[in-house]
Design a protein around this motif. Structure first.
Motif, PDB file in Angstrom:
ATOM      1  N   THR A  17      31.163  35.880  34.898  1.00  0.00           N
ATOM      2  CA  THR A  17      31.067  37.020  35.807  1.00  0.00           C
ATOM      3  C   THR A  17      32.164  36.832  36.840  1.00  0.00           C
ATOM      4  O   THR A  17      32.106  35.899  37.649  1.00  0.00           O
ATOM      5  N   LEU A  18      33.183  37.657  36.791  1.00  0.00           N
ATOM      6  CA  LEU A  18      34.253  37.549  37.767  1.00  0.00           C
ATOM      7  C   LEU A  18      33.856  38.346  38.999  1.00  0.00           C
ATOM      8  O   LEU A  18      33.840  39.581  38.974  1.00  0.00           O
ATOM      9  N   CYS A  19      33.483  37.647  40.069  1.00  0.00           N
ATOM     10  CA  CYS A  19      33.073  38.271  41.329  1.00  0.00           C
ATOM     11  C   CYS A  19      34.206  38.115  42.329  1.00  0.00           C
ATOM     12  O   CYS A  19      34.451  37.013  42.830  1.00  0.00           O
ATOM     13  N   SER A  20      34.887  39.199  42.611  1.00  0.00           N
ATOM     14  CA  SER A  20      36.057  39.132  43.477  1.00  0.00           C
ATOM     15  C   SER A  20      35.695  38.792  44.912  1.00  0.00           C
ATOM     16  O   SER A  20      36.522  38.244  45.656  1.00  0.00           O
ATOM     17  N   GLY A  21      34.447  39.095  45.317  1.00  0.00           N
ATOM     18  CA  GLY A  21      34.039  38.772  46.686  1.00  0.00           C
ATOM     19  C   GLY A  21      33.735  37.297  46.850  1.00  0.00           C
ATOM     20  O   GLY A  21      34.212  36.653  47.788  1.00  0.00           O
ATOM     21  N   SER A  22      32.950  36.742  45.921  1.00  0.00           N
ATOM     22  CA  SER A  22      32.617  35.320  46.013  1.00  0.00           C
ATOM     23  C   SER A  22      33.870  34.468  45.896  1.00  0.00           C
ATOM     24  O   SER A  22      34.140  33.606  46.738  1.00  0.00           O
ATOM     25  N   LEU A  23      34.642  34.685  44.843  1.00  0.00           N
ATOM     26  CA  LEU A  23      35.850  33.889  44.630  1.00  0.00           C
ATOM     27  C   LEU A  23      36.888  34.156  45.706  1.00  0.00           C
ATOM     28  O   LEU A  23      37.667  33.259  46.070  1.00  0.00           O
ATOM     29  N   GLY A  24      36.904  35.367  46.255  1.00  0.00           N
ATOM     30  CA  GLY A  24      37.876  35.711  47.282  1.00  0.00           C
ATOM     31  C   GLY A  24      37.646  35.034  48.610  1.00  0.00           C
ATOM     32  O   GLY A  24      38.507  35.092  49.503  1.00  0.00           O
ATOM     33  N   ALA A  25      36.501  34.367  48.780  1.00  0.00           N
ATOM     34  CA  ALA A  25      36.253  33.640  50.029  1.00  0.00           C
ATOM     35  C   ALA A  25      37.024  32.327  50.092  1.00  0.00           C
ATOM     36  O   ALA A  25      36.950  31.615  51.101  1.00  0.00           O
ATOM     37  N   ARG A  26      37.751  31.987  49.028  1.00  0.00           N
ATOM     38  CA  ARG A  26      38.706  30.869  49.044  1.00  0.00           C
ATOM     39  C   ARG A  26      40.112  31.435  48.970  1.00  0.00           C
ATOM     40  O   ARG A  26      40.427  32.238  48.076  1.00  0.00           O
TER      41      ARG A  26
END
Length: 403
Positions: free
Chosen positions: A275-284
């Motif tokens: 599941t590519l979650c741009s919000g979760s991963l975008g927090a790095r």
């Protein structure tokens, strides 16, 4: 992209009628009322499908349950504690029951103890909107002074520790209680709710679980469930850590591109996906979302599209949930990479050409404010995000000569 919408069942203040008016193509849901570790029965699955299929007046909604989010993985499985094999067997049986009901995409996560973690669920923006925020100093104040986890101070830089001490000293009991409640909110819509005593007990159960041990336990889980999903032609998609860095002294192992590549290589089957979650991963700051989509897209089975804005390019960092086309992820570039992947799938003759996407989270705006919905899941804020994402996709498709 196939446009979907998350629904928490009959308790959700955003109704099936509302979803129908939003013009979504499918629904993302789960049996949130079933305790973690129990089997999802055919009857329970059929009941949720029927709820989605009907509007308030009983007329057909034209919508169907298309993506499961989430089929929860128990703490016993993650720690390989007592009964973990029974829980894996129940998880696998739930997969079979979902398959028999026609469902093919199952999202889950492997985060220890807490699902998404925020310190503020209604942070005011200059526009008057409200959004969710993770504030590192507030979290440190909770961890060091409210939870009083042993050695918690070691996990934060000196400047963060000092600010946390100042904030805690200024907190009245109501503010401290509210902060704790926000942090232990847990999985949205889930049956489980954590007390402080529960949280301390769960943390204690992870005492022997190192990062290496958690990775090995995850691989052991995948070795049992991914082949079943492959045989059933189902697609499993692990959600990233949210936020994507360690919290509460616990390891987190699905935070970066390297983490995902390692887990997919461990059980190298198409069913074992992302599941590519741009919000979760975008927090790095070091996660390149368009690049991840290009490099890992073959195994991306589900998309969560949202945006965050970090206070600093450090790990960890404070952040808030920005508008879908705001924040620091280049959303048009990410959607372009998604459309490229879908074109590759079409050329290869894959059945899963359209990747299900949902507008993840959203700011509370207009009548969302005060409605008391699930944190992060307002009706109007998500609809605004969906409209923006649709516009980007339509513009890119038009530029490529597609309708």
């Amino acid at each position: 992209m196939r446009q979907t919408w998350r629904w928490f069942g009959p308790v959700d203040p955003v109704s099936v009628d509302d979803m129908r008016q939003a013009g979504v193509q499918g629904v993302v849901s789960a049996l949130h009322h079933i305790p973690t570790g129990a089997v999802w029965t055919p009857e329970g699955i059929a009941a949720r499908q029927d709820q989605i299929a009907r509007m308030r007046d009983g007329a057909p909604s034209g919508l169907a349950w298309e993506v499961v989010e989430s089929l929860p993985v128990s703490e016993a499985i993650k720690t390989q504690g007592p009964g973990w094999r029974d829980h894996v067997a129940a998880w696998t049986q739930s997969l079979r029951n979902l398959h028999a009901a026609g469902l093919r995409v199952v999202c889950y996560n492997f985060m220890p103890v807490l699902d998404w973690t925020r310190t503020d669920l209604a942070w005011p923006r200059p526009t008057g909107a409200r959004c969710m925020r993770f504030d590192l100093a507030d979290f440190a104040a909770f961890d060091i002074h409210i939870l009083a986890r042993p050695d918690a101070a070691r996990d934060f830089p000196e400047a963060v520790r000092d600010e946390a001490a100042r904030r805690f000293a200024a907190m009245d009991p109501d503010r401290a209680e509210a902060l704790a409640a926000n942090i232990v909110c847990g999985l949205p819509g889930a049956a489980d709710r954590l007390s402080m005593a529960d949280l301390r007990d769960l943390l204690a159960s992870y005492a022997p679980v190192t990062e290496a041990r958690l990775r090995a336990n995850f691989d052991a889980f995948l070795e049992q469930v991914a082949p079943v999903a492959q045989d059933l032609e189902m697609r499993l998609c692990c959600h990233p850590d949210d936020p994507p860095f360690p919290l509460l002294g616990l390891p987190r192992i699905m935070s970066t591109e390297a983490d995902y590549a390692e887990r997919m290589a461990a059980v190298d089957l198409p069913a074992n996906g992302i599941t590519l979650c741009s919000g979760s991963l975008g927090a790095r700051h070091d996660n390149d979302l368009p690049g991840m989509m290009r490099r890992l897209g073959d195994r991306v089975h589900f998309l969560h599209l949202r945006n965050v804005r970090r206070d600093a390019d450090t790990v960890p960092a404070s952040f808030f949930e920005d508008e879908h086309l705001g924040g620091q992820t280049d959303m048009p570039a990410l959607i372009a990479a998604i459309l490229d992947e879908e074109a590759r799938r079409a050329a290869a003759g894959r059945a899963d050409v359209q990747i299900p996407m949902r507008p993840d989270h959203g700011q509370d705006i207009l009548d969302d404010i005060g409605r008391g919905g699930q944190p992060g899941y307002p009706a109007i804020g998500r609809l605004k995000g969906l409209a923006e994402l649709r516009g980007v996709e339509a513009g890119l498709a038009h530029a490529r000569g597609r309708s």
